[in-house]
Design an enzyme around this catalytic site. Structure first.
Site, short mmCIF file in Angstrom:
data_model
loop_
_atom_site.label_atom_id
_atom_site.label_comp_id
_atom_site.label_asym_id
_atom_site.label_seq_id
_atom_site.Cartn_x
_atom_site.Cartn_y
_atom_site.Cartn_z
N ALA A 67 71.09 -14.01 -50.98
CA ALA A 67 70.32 -14.22 -52.68
C ALA A 67 71.51 -13.37 -53.83
O ALA A 67 71.99 -12.32 -53.08
CB ALA A 67 69.26 -13.70 -52.60
N GLY A 112 69.22 -13.80 -47.84
CA GLY A 112 69.20 -15.38 -47.87
C GLY A 112 70.21 -15.86 -47.08
O GLY A 112 69.70 -16.85 -47.05
N GLU A 115 68.56 -16.21 -43.37
CA GLU A 115 67.52 -17.23 -43.64
C GLU A 115 67.44 -18.45 -43.29
O GLU A 115 67.42 -19.33 -43.11
CB GLU A 115 66.91 -16.05 -45.21
CG GLU A 115 66.53 -15.28 -44.36
CD GLU A 115 65.52 -14.93 -45.74
OE1 GLU A 115 66.35 -14.60 -46.79
OE2 GLU A 115 64.20 -14.13 -46.10
N GLU A 135 68.10 -6.49 -47.33
CA GLU A 135 67.51 -6.41 -48.25
C GLU A 135 66.63 -4.55 -48.72
O GLU A 135 66.28 -4.61 -50.00
CB GLU A 135 66.37 -7.73 -48.50
CG GLU A 135 66.74 -8.48 -48.39
CD GLU A 135 67.01 -9.49 -47.33
OE1 GLU A 135 67.29 -8.92 -46.07
OE2 GLU A 135 67.09 -10.69 -47.46
N1 COA Z 1 74.94 -11.63 -55.26
C1 COA Z 1 76.00 -11.67 -55.91
N2 COA Z 1 76.90 -11.31 -55.83
C2 COA Z 1 78.01 -10.93 -54.64
C3 COA Z 1 76.36 -10.91 -53.81
C4 COA Z 1 75.04 -10.97 -53.53
N3 COA Z 1 74.68 -11.00 -52.51
N4 COA Z 1 77.02 -10.70 -52.57
C5 COA Z 1 78.65 -10.10 -52.35
N5 COA Z 1 79.04 -10.65 -54.13
C6 COA Z 1 79.66 -10.33 -55.41
C7 COA Z 1 80.34 -8.72 -55.67
O1 COA Z 1 79.43 -8.24 -56.18
C8 COA Z 1 81.68 -9.48 -56.23
O2 COA Z 1 81.68 -9.76 -57.29
P1 COA Z 1 83.01 -8.92 -58.10
O3 COA Z 1 84.24 -9.95 -57.72
O4 COA Z 1 82.32 -9.90 -59.41
O5 COA Z 1 82.86 -7.56 -58.50
C9 COA Z 1 82.08 -10.38 -55.12
O6 COA Z 1 80.83 -11.11 -54.61
C10 COA Z 1 83.02 -9.71 -53.81
O7 COA Z 1 81.71 -8.94 -52.47
P2 COA Z 1 82.70 -7.26 -52.61
O8 COA Z 1 80.93 -6.39 -52.20
O9 COA Z 1 83.26 -6.93 -53.61
O10 COA Z 1 83.24 -7.40 -50.73
P3 COA Z 1 83.18 -6.96 -50.02
O11 COA Z 1 84.12 -7.01 -48.96
O12 COA Z 1 83.42 -5.11 -50.92
O13 COA Z 1 82.02 -6.64 -49.20
C11 COA Z 1 79.90 -7.68 -48.63
C12 COA Z 1 81.32 -7.85 -48.98
C13 COA Z 1 79.03 -8.25 -47.85
C14 COA Z 1 79.44 -6.46 -47.27
C15 COA Z 1 78.87 -6.93 -49.71
O14 COA Z 1 79.49 -7.95 -51.00
C16 COA Z 1 77.71 -6.89 -49.99
O15 COA Z 1 76.92 -6.04 -48.89
N6 COA Z 1 76.63 -8.03 -50.66
C17 COA Z 1 75.43 -8.28 -51.16
C18 COA Z 1 74.95 -7.86 -49.51
C19 COA Z 1 73.27 -8.24 -49.59
O16 COA Z 1 72.16 -7.15 -50.06
N7 COA Z 1 72.39 -9.60 -49.43
C20 COA Z 1 71.36 -9.74 -49.23
C21 COA Z 1 71.27 -9.99 -50.87
S1 COA Z 1 69.05 -9.82 -51.00
#
Ligand code: COA
Length: 261
Positions: A67, A112, A115, A135
């Site tokens: 999400a 999500g 999911e 989460e």
């Molecule tokens: N919601 C909103 N933005 C997200 C996102 C999410 N779930 N996951 C990634 N992004 C965005 C980042 O904020 C970043 O945006 P920016 O460039 O404007 O700062 C962009 O996507 C790239 O992500 P980044 O974190 O820089 O890539 P990474 O390779 O370092 O890490 C992940 C990849 C997937 C490990 C990391 O993005 C992450 O942990 N995301 C969240 C996952 C999560 O908790 N999901 C459940 C949500 S309820």
């Protein structure tokens, strides 16, 4: 297809290809994208030209990284419940769709994203894909059906471990756990595998496919007698022309030609 800002859609030979298209945000599901999924699946049910759906994420890095966290950083108890119920309802539309829906998981399938993949009827993953329900790192839990679907797909112990630790697992482990049907080296290979499965399904009787969806899903509805659902669905099938065609074709030693009626 309804107008979509966040989802690319293309129909080819009866297959609707949906690509979640927010690559710079790793295809995170914001409210607008979820609404588009709702509109698209309403159309999928109504549109006779669409026989099957493949869902993937834009780019190489992510299927859907969850999400959109920027939209869920300021929830209160009331809108948090609505947020979860909205997502659950939309993912149930995917799960209950009478046309086969396959997720081609091309990278991160987190929160999500995992999911949504689980709501699809099958999952084909690229070897580099990563699955997880992180989460707990945000002080919340899966809210789009993940606590339920992950548990019935991989069992209670492993589901607890994944959700409580927030750890990610790779595609091979996901396959070993039963979360994924097939793992292929590249996105092109994964797409080809999904198409191969879908084309095979499309050669069968569509009504029977829809009845299989209902019966399989009934296993997970506590108050529903799945055997009764099966008997009713079986009876519905024999009212169709496709039943006559399938049985006649077998007896006449020819390939059946199903019409979906
Ligand atoms: N919601 C909103 N933005 C997200 C996102 C999410 N779930 N996951 C990634 N992004 C965005 C980042 O904020 C970043 O945006 P920016 O460039 O404007 O700062 C962009 O996507 C790239 O992500 P980044 O974190 O820089 O890539 P990474 O390779 O370092 O890490 C992940 C990849 C997937 C490990 C990391 O993005 C992450 O942990 N995301 C969240 C996952 C999560 O908790 N999901 C459940 C949500 S309820």
């Amino acid at each position: 297809m309804p107008d979509s800002k966040n989802i690319l859609s293309e129909e080819k030979l009866g297959i609707l290809y949906l690509t979640i298209n927010r690559e710079t945000k790793l295809n995170a599901l914001n409210f607008a994208t979820l609404t588009e999924i709702r509109e698209i699946f309403t159309e999928v049910s109504d549109n006779k030209d669409i026989k099957a759906v493949i869902i993937t994420g834009s780019g190489e890095k992510a299927f859907i990284a969850g999400a959109d966290i920027s939209e869920i950083a300021d929830l209160n108890e009331l809108n948090a419940r609505k947020f979860a119920e909205n997502g659950q309802e939309i993912f149930s539309m995917i799960e209950n769709c009478h046309k086969p829906v396959i997720a081609v998981v091309n990278g991160f399938a987190l929160g999500g994203g995992c999911e949504l993949a689980m709501a699809c009827h099958m999952r084909v993953a690229v070897a580099s894909a990563k699955f997880g329900q992180p989460e707990v790192n945000l002080g919340i839990i899966p809210g789009y059906g993940g606590t339920q679907r992950l548990t019935y797909l991989i069992g209670r112990g492993k589901a607890n471990e994944l959700m409580m630790t927030g750890d990610m697992i790779g595609a091979d482990e996901a396959k070993a756990l039963g979360l994924v049907n097939h793992v292929l080296p590249t996105k092109e290979d994964a797409m080809a595998k999904a198409e191969e499965i879908i084309k095979k399904i499309m050669s069968k009787a569509p009504l029977a496919i829809g009845m299989i969806v209902d019966c399989v899903n009934s296993v997970f509805v506590p108050d529903e007698d799945g055997y009764q659902t099966e008997a009713n669905s079986f009876a519905r099938c024999v009212k169709s022309g496709d039943y006559k065609e399938g049985t006649s074709a077998f007896l006449e030693k020819r390939k059946p030609v199903f019409k979906g009626a």
